[in-house]
Design an enzyme around this catalytic site. Structure first.
Site, mmCIF file in Angstrom:
data_model
loop_
_atom_site.group_PDB
_atom_site.id
_atom_site.type_symbol
_atom_site.label_atom_id
_atom_site.label_comp_id
_atom_site.label_asym_id
_atom_site.label_seq_id
_atom_site.Cartn_x
_atom_site.Cartn_y
_atom_site.Cartn_z
ATOM 1 C CD GLU A 159 1.881 -2.886 19.938
ATOM 2 O OE1 GLU A 159 1.427 -1.742 20.078
ATOM 3 O OE2 GLU A 159 2.285 -3.311 18.860
ATOM 4 N N GLY A 190 0.855 -1.192 0.000
ATOM 5 C CA GLY A 190 0.000 0.000 0.000
ATOM 6 C C GLY A 190 0.884 1.232 0.000
ATOM 7 N NE ARG A 191 -2.229 6.041 1.768
ATOM 8 C CZ ARG A 191 -3.529 6.247 1.692
ATOM 9 N NH1 ARG A 191 -4.020 7.034 0.770
ATOM 10 N NH2 ARG A 191 -4.352 5.694 2.542
ATOM 11 C CG HIS A 243 3.278 0.703 18.032
ATOM 12 N ND1 HIS A 243 2.141 -0.062 18.019
ATOM 13 C CD2 HIS A 243 3.199 1.485 16.923
ATOM 14 C CE1 HIS A 243 1.401 0.255 16.964
ATOM 15 N NE2 HIS A 243 2.023 1.187 16.280
ATOM 16 C CG ASP A 273 7.562 0.025 15.751
ATOM 17 O OD1 ASP A 273 8.138 0.377 16.814
ATOM 18 O OD2 ASP A 273 6.735 0.749 15.169
ATOM 19 C CB ILE A 324 6.831 -1.332 10.811
ATOM 20 C CG1 ILE A 324 6.810 -1.528 9.304
ATOM 21 C CG2 ILE A 324 8.261 -1.224 11.268
ATOM 22 C CD1 ILE A 324 5.910 -0.614 8.628
ATOM 23 N NE ARG A 326 -2.622 -1.864 14.422
ATOM 24 C CZ ARG A 326 -2.058 -0.686 14.164
ATOM 25 N NH1 ARG A 326 -0.746 -0.594 14.029
ATOM 26 N NH2 ARG A 326 -2.787 0.398 14.054
HETATM 27 C C1 8YV Z 1 -0.502 4.801 15.808
HETATM 28 C C2 8YV Z 1 -0.096 3.165 14.135
HETATM 29 O O1 8YV Z 1 -0.639 6.105 15.638
HETATM 30 O O2 8YV Z 1 -0.926 4.515 12.412
HETATM 31 C C3 8YV Z 1 -0.952 3.430 12.957
HETATM 32 O O3 8YV Z 1 -1.657 2.491 12.530
HETATM 33 O O4 8YV Z 1 0.098 2.083 14.521
HETATM 34 C C4 8YV Z 1 0.523 4.277 14.850
HETATM 35 O O5 8YV Z 1 0.973 5.211 13.974
HETATM 36 C C5 8YV Z 1 -0.158 4.541 17.186
HETATM 37 O O6 8YV Z 1 -0.468 3.235 17.440
HETATM 38 C C6 8YV Z 1 -0.922 5.484 18.096
HETATM 39 O O7 8YV Z 1 -1.646 4.873 19.022
#
Ligand code: 8YV
Length: 325
Positions: free
Chosen positions: A261, A153-154, A279, A256, A230, A232
């Site tokens: 979490e 994706g982006r 994260h 990350d 990076i 989930r």
């Molecule tokens: C979140 C993120 O902003 O954008 C996402 O999906 O995982 C992070 O950038 C962070 O988890 C804030 O709670």
């Protein structure tokens, strides 16, 4: 501008509440002495929610707010919100795409370098005063490797641009092949893992991607393989990953994100071949400010009777206005 009561269920960046609060009534639930009592009384009046932390917003949660029109979420990933349920209930969900792509891609590249060249370990070696006793051991290299991106994706594309700057080959896996990219597509993740030396996970979380990186994929990645996540934690079977790192089924990992979490398994922390970040992918002052502004702007646009700026695909803007509008 319509008067719109906005709920912030959990504390997040102060800027979000400040920007919205300058024009609309904002209710900060974490400051209420009895949140349940407050919700029973105020829930029916709430028409917008600004989600700054990762609360679970499932259908039952949304039904507590019968006048709810919009949930504006902080972050590009929104697997903590049941967006399909929101669509059924006529609630718009917005996220913060675009503004964090480069930051997260930078972090991914940093993790890749750290994990492959053992940079954190080498730094710890120097700080421990070990250098005068001898040079840090030679490390694996990025040279000549193929990087498999899971989710082009982006952010995946921003990573690919950087990886090609490093002179490495790129392949990718996702739901569909894309016609306008120069990289080879693998419909099977296992097959891509066999053909890759480094897997970078950038796909969305949620039930459809849960544990797609499992023992079989790690086995296919092989003993020289490196996993970077990076996206989930839910995409990776963490137990299988710990086993693979411990037994040398893969070489190293740079993470990350984690399954539970902010709790990271002690077994993972104990592994010398895992580089672990808390994260921080998007966590620079500049990028988090841009994300906070995006959260606020979606709600302020809605209050002005304008379309939401960044609705998620499950709740597209279809020209309908607020429930009483
Ligand atoms: C979140 C993120 O902003 O954008 C996402 O999906 O995982 C992070 O950038 C962070 O988890 C804030 O709670």
């Amino acid at each position: 501008m319509k008067s719109l009561d906005v709920l912030m269920p959990v504390e997040g960046m102060g800027l979000i509440g400040d920007l919205i609060g300058a024009r609309l009534p904002v209710h900060r639930l974490w400051l209420e002495p009895n949140p349940d009592l407050w919700l029973a009384e105020w829930g029916p009046r709430i028409r917008a929610i600004a989600v700054a932390g990762h609360i679970r917003a499932d259908e039952a949660y949304m039904r507590r707010f019968p006048s709810l029109e919009i949930i504006s979420s902080f972050g590009v990933g929104y697997d903590h919100i049941d967006a399909k349920a929101a669509a059924r209930l006529g609630i718009i969900v917005t996220n913060t795409p675009g503004v964090l792509d480069d930051e997260v891609a930078d972090t991914a590249l940093g993790l890749m370098l750290m994990a492959v060249r053992q940079l954190p370990q080498a730094e710890r070696y120097l700080r421990a005063g070990l250098w005068p006793k001898g040079a840090y051991p030679l490390t694996p290299s990025l040279r000549g490797r193929t990087v498999g991106i899971v989710g082009l994706g982006r952010i995946g594309k921003a990573i690919a641009t950087r990886v090609s700057g490093f002179g490495l080959d790129i392949v990718y896996h996702g739901r569909h092949a894309q016609t306008d990219v120069p990289y080879r597509y693998y419909p099977s993740l296992v097959e891509m893992a066999k053909a890759s030396d480094i897997l970078i996970i950038v796909a969305p979380g949620g039930p459809s991607t849960r544990h797609i990186v499992n023992a079989e994929v790690l086995e296919a990645l092989g003993p020289e393989g490196v996993l970077i996540n990076i996206a989930r934690g839910s995409l990776v079977d963490e137990k299988a990953l710990i086993g693979a790192l411990r037994t040398g089924k893969i070489l190293a990992a740079g993470l990350d994100v984690y399954e539970n979490e902010p709790n990271v398994p002690a077994e993972l922390i104990a592994l010398p071949n895992a580089v672990l970040l808390p994260h921080v992918g998007s966590a620079s002052v500049k990028t988090r400010q841009a994300m906070a502004e995006c959260v606020a702007e979606n709600i302020l646009a809605w209050a002005d009777g304008k379309p939401p700026l960044t609705p998620v695909p499950e709740t597209p803007w279809q020209g309908r206005w607020g429930k009483d509008g």
